[in-house]
Design a protein around this motif. Structure first.
Motif, PDB file in Angstrom:
ATOM      1  N   ASP A 178       3.540  -2.371  -4.791  1.00 22.20           N
ATOM      2  CA  ASP A 178       3.985  -0.980  -4.636  1.00 22.20           C
ATOM      3  C   ASP A 178       5.217  -0.670  -5.474  1.00 22.20           C
ATOM      4  N   ILE A 179       5.871  -1.701  -6.003  1.00 22.97           N
ATOM      5  CA  ILE A 179       7.055  -1.473  -6.822  1.00 22.97           C
ATOM      6  C   ILE A 179       6.729  -0.643  -8.054  1.00 22.97           C
ATOM      7  N   GLN A 180       5.522  -0.714  -8.528  1.00 19.84           N
ATOM      8  CA  GLN A 180       5.126   0.071  -9.697  1.00 19.84           C
ATOM      9  C   GLN A 180       5.218   1.567  -9.396  1.00 19.84           C
ATOM     10  N   GLU A 181       4.825   1.958  -8.201  1.00 20.53           N
ATOM     11  CA  GLU A 181       4.921   3.361  -7.802  1.00 20.53           C
ATOM     12  C   GLU A 181       6.374   3.778  -7.624  1.00 20.53           C
ATOM     13  N   VAL A 182       7.184   2.892  -7.077  1.00 18.48           N
ATOM     14  CA  VAL A 182       8.613   3.169  -6.930  1.00 18.48           C
ATOM     15  C   VAL A 182       9.238   3.416  -8.297  1.00 18.48           C
ATOM     16  N   GLN A 183       8.961   2.538  -9.237  1.00 19.17           N
ATOM     17  CA  GLN A 183       9.507   2.659 -10.580  1.00 19.17           C
ATOM     18  C   GLN A 183       9.068   3.963 -11.249  1.00 19.17           C
ATOM     19  N   ALA A 184       7.808   4.303 -11.088  1.00 17.49           N
ATOM     20  CA  ALA A 184       7.290   5.522 -11.709  1.00 17.49           C
ATOM     21  C   ALA A 184       7.973   6.762 -11.147  1.00 17.49           C
ATOM     22  N   LEU A 185       8.212   6.776  -9.840  1.00 17.94           N
ATOM     23  CA  LEU A 185       8.886   7.915  -9.219  1.00 17.94           C
ATOM     24  C   LEU A 185      10.327   8.031  -9.701  1.00 17.94           C
ATOM     25  N   LEU A 186      11.051   6.932  -9.701  1.00 22.90           N
ATOM     26  CA  LEU A 186      12.456   6.969 -10.096  1.00 22.90           C
ATOM     27  C   LEU A 186      12.624   7.409 -11.552  1.00 22.90           C
ATOM     28  N   LYS A 187      11.677   7.056 -12.401  1.00 25.00           N
ATOM     29  CA  LYS A 187      11.751   7.452 -13.808  1.00 25.00           C
ATOM     30  C   LYS A 187      11.595   8.955 -13.997  1.00 25.00           C
ATOM     31  N   ARG A 188      11.009   9.627 -13.019  1.00 25.19           N
ATOM     32  CA  ARG A 188      10.792  11.073 -13.121  1.00 25.19           C
ATOM     33  C   ARG A 188      11.962  11.876 -12.565  1.00 25.19           C
ATOM     34  N   LEU A 189      12.948  11.199 -12.017  1.00 23.64           N
ATOM     35  CA  LEU A 189      14.120  11.856 -11.456  1.00 23.64           C
ATOM     36  C   LEU A 189      15.323  11.679 -12.368  1.00 23.64           C
ATOM     37  N   HIS A 190      16.296  12.587 -12.238  1.00 22.75           N
ATOM     38  CA  HIS A 190      17.515  12.530 -13.038  1.00 22.75           C
ATOM     39  C   HIS A 190      18.694  12.203 -12.128  1.00 22.75           C
ATOM     40  N   PHE A 191      19.509  11.228 -12.531  1.00 23.71           N
ATOM     41  CA  PHE A 191      20.597  10.738 -11.700  1.00 23.71           C
ATOM     42  C   PHE A 191      21.941  10.906 -12.403  1.00 23.71           C
ATOM     43  N   LYS A 192      22.960  11.233 -11.604  1.00 23.20           N
ATOM     44  CA  LYS A 192      24.321  11.308 -12.137  1.00 23.20           C
ATOM     45  C   LYS A 192      24.861   9.900 -12.400  1.00 23.20           C
ATOM     46  N   LYS A 193      24.392   8.950 -11.635  1.00 21.84           N
ATOM     47  CA  LYS A 193      24.748   7.545 -11.806  1.00 21.84           C
ATOM     48  C   LYS A 193      23.575   6.722 -11.306  1.00 21.84           C
ATOM     49  N   PRO A 194      23.480   5.443 -11.689  1.00 24.00           N
ATOM     50  CA  PRO A 194      22.347   4.634 -11.246  1.00 24.00           C
ATOM     51  C   PRO A 194      22.219   4.649  -9.724  1.00 24.00           C
ATOM     52  N   PRO A 195      21.015   4.869  -9.211  1.00 22.92           N
ATOM     53  CA  PRO A 195      20.845   4.996  -7.750  1.00 22.92           C
ATOM     54  C   PRO A 195      20.928   3.657  -7.033  1.00 22.92           C
ATOM     55  N   LEU A 196      21.385   3.695  -5.808  1.00 23.44           N
ATOM     56  CA  LEU A 196      21.354   2.530  -4.936  1.00 23.44           C
ATOM     57  C   LEU A 196      19.996   2.531  -4.247  1.00 23.44           C
ATOM     58  N   VAL A 197      19.196   1.494  -4.498  1.00 19.37           N
ATOM     59  CA  VAL A 197      17.817   1.447  -4.027  1.00 19.37           C
ATOM     60  C   VAL A 197      17.611   0.228  -3.134  1.00 19.37           C
ATOM     61  N   TYR A 198      17.060   0.472  -1.948  1.00 23.31           N
ATOM     62  CA  TYR A 198      16.710  -0.590  -1.020  1.00 23.31           C
ATOM     63  C   TYR A 198      15.195  -0.647  -0.880  1.00 23.31           C
ATOM     64  N   LEU A 199      14.651  -1.854  -0.897  1.00 23.42           N
ATOM     65  CA  LEU A 199      13.226  -2.073  -0.664  1.00 23.42           C
ATOM     66  C   LEU A 199      13.057  -2.761   0.687  1.00 23.42           C
ATOM     67  N   MET A 200      12.158  -2.212   1.518  1.00 23.82           N
ATOM     68  CA  MET A 200      11.929  -2.767   2.847  1.00 23.82           C
ATOM     69  C   MET A 200      10.442  -2.990   3.057  1.00 23.82           C
ATOM     70  N   PRO A 201      10.080  -3.991   3.836  1.00 27.29           N
ATOM     71  CA  PRO A 201       8.667  -4.219   4.129  1.00 27.29           C
ATOM     72  C   PRO A 201       8.183  -3.325   5.267  1.00 27.29           C
ATOM     73  N   LEU A 202       6.904  -3.028   5.234  1.00 31.42           N
ATOM     74  CA  LEU A 202       6.266  -2.343   6.355  1.00 31.42           C
ATOM     75  C   LEU A 202       6.132  -3.350   7.489  1.00 31.42           C
ATOM     76  N   ALA A 203       6.838  -3.139   8.596  1.00 27.61           N
ATOM     77  CA  ALA A 203       6.837  -4.126   9.686  1.00 27.61           C
ATOM     78  C   ALA A 203       7.292  -3.465  10.975  1.00 27.61           C
ATOM     79  N   THR A 204       6.691  -3.873  12.094  1.00 28.58           N
ATOM     80  CA  THR A 204       7.097  -3.369  13.398  1.00 28.58           C
ATOM     81  C   THR A 204       7.391  -4.497  14.391  1.00 28.58           C
ATOM     82  N   ASP A 205       7.354  -5.749  13.917  1.00 22.95           N
ATOM     83  CA  ASP A 205       7.695  -6.874  14.778  1.00 22.95           C
ATOM     84  C   ASP A 205       8.416  -7.931  13.932  1.00 22.95           C
ATOM     85  N   GLN A 206       9.028  -8.869  14.600  1.00 26.35           N
ATOM     86  CA  GLN A 206       9.884  -9.845  13.921  1.00 26.35           C
ATOM     87  C   GLN A 206       9.096 -10.740  12.967  1.00 26.35           C
TER      88      GLN A 206
END
Length: 242
Positions: A178-206
């Motif tokens: 899914d990182i490919q989709e994340v990268q594609a989205l971020l490339k279409r946005l304009h930032f004043k400075k490099p964004p702080l990006v967190y990646l999290m897994p889909l999870a509902t239990d330990q």
């Protein structure tokens, strides 16, 4: 005019850039997304629903309270250590749906005046004016990826980036690909400075959380992103009010 409130609670922030910090959460009702691709099943008043892990804040139900004033909302905030003001975190559902509601705006203004730092957890899909007190908000944006069944439009995201006091991105990934989709989205946005990006897994239990975190380590290292914790799941599982 009323404001749909699902719950308020005092806990530790479990996700994003403020993880671990004492926070008062205000969970508002209603969302413009269904996110059936997240696959969390819940029985709400006899109806089987599928969506995100806070689906009880998406569909109206008898546990919602409809507040009539800012004072009523402030009176429902839990007790906290007043010597060390906690963060105020608006969550949902999608809290930005209520950014024209005078009850919420008055409550936020009062909380800001008292010295609280105000954060919003949002999917970034709603356009709104950054008039006070909204111009003092910090945003944790979680645009939805294709597997969720939803799509976050670019215009509202860019509007928030252009006007918000602070913006952090928090992406939930079902798989490392899914990182490919994340990268594609971020490339279409304009930032004043490099964004702080967190990646999290889909999870509902330990167990699934640990597996998901391990699967994203290499992705974070390869792209220079942060591995996002889900501290509340690690501590308490998928439990409302924590």
């Amino acid at each position: 005019m009323s404001l749909p409130l699902v719950e308020t609670f005092y806990s530790l922030q479990g996700e994003g850039s403020c993880v671990g910090q004492p926070s008062v959460f205000i969970r508002l009702g209603g969302c413009n997304f269904k996110c059936v691709g997240f696959g969390v099943r819940a029985n709400i008043e006899g109806q089987e629903l599928v969506g995100c892990d806070s689906i009880y804040a998406v569909r109206p139900n008898s546990k919602w309270q409809y507040l009539k004033s800012a004072k009523e909302l402030l009176d429902k905030l839990p007790a906290f250590n007043s010597k060390h003001l906690p963060l105020i975190v608006l969550t949902g559902g999608e809290p930005s749906l209520h950014f024209k509601n005078p009850i919420l705006l008055e409550a936020l203004q009062i909380l800001q005046t008292k010295g609280h730092e105000l954060w919003v957890e949002s999917n970034g899909s709603v356009l709104f004016d950054f008039s006070p007190p909204l111009d003092s908000l910090h945003f944790t944006l979680s645009p939805k990826l294709a597997f969720s069944g939803e799509q976050t439009p670019l215009k509202p995201l860019q509007h928030i980036l252009d006007n918000a006091l602070e913006v952090v991105f928090k992406f939930v990934l079902k798989s490392p690909e899914d990182i490919q989709e994340v990268q594609a989205l971020l490339k279409r946005l304009h930032f004043k400075k490099p964004p702080l990006v967190y990646l999290m897994p889909l999870a509902t239990d330990q167990e699934s959380l640990q597996e998901g975190l391990e699967s994203l380590v290499a992705v974070c290292l390869a792209h220079g992103y942060s591995l996002g914790q889900r501290l509340h799941i690690q501590l308490w599982g998928n439990t409302p009010g924590r």
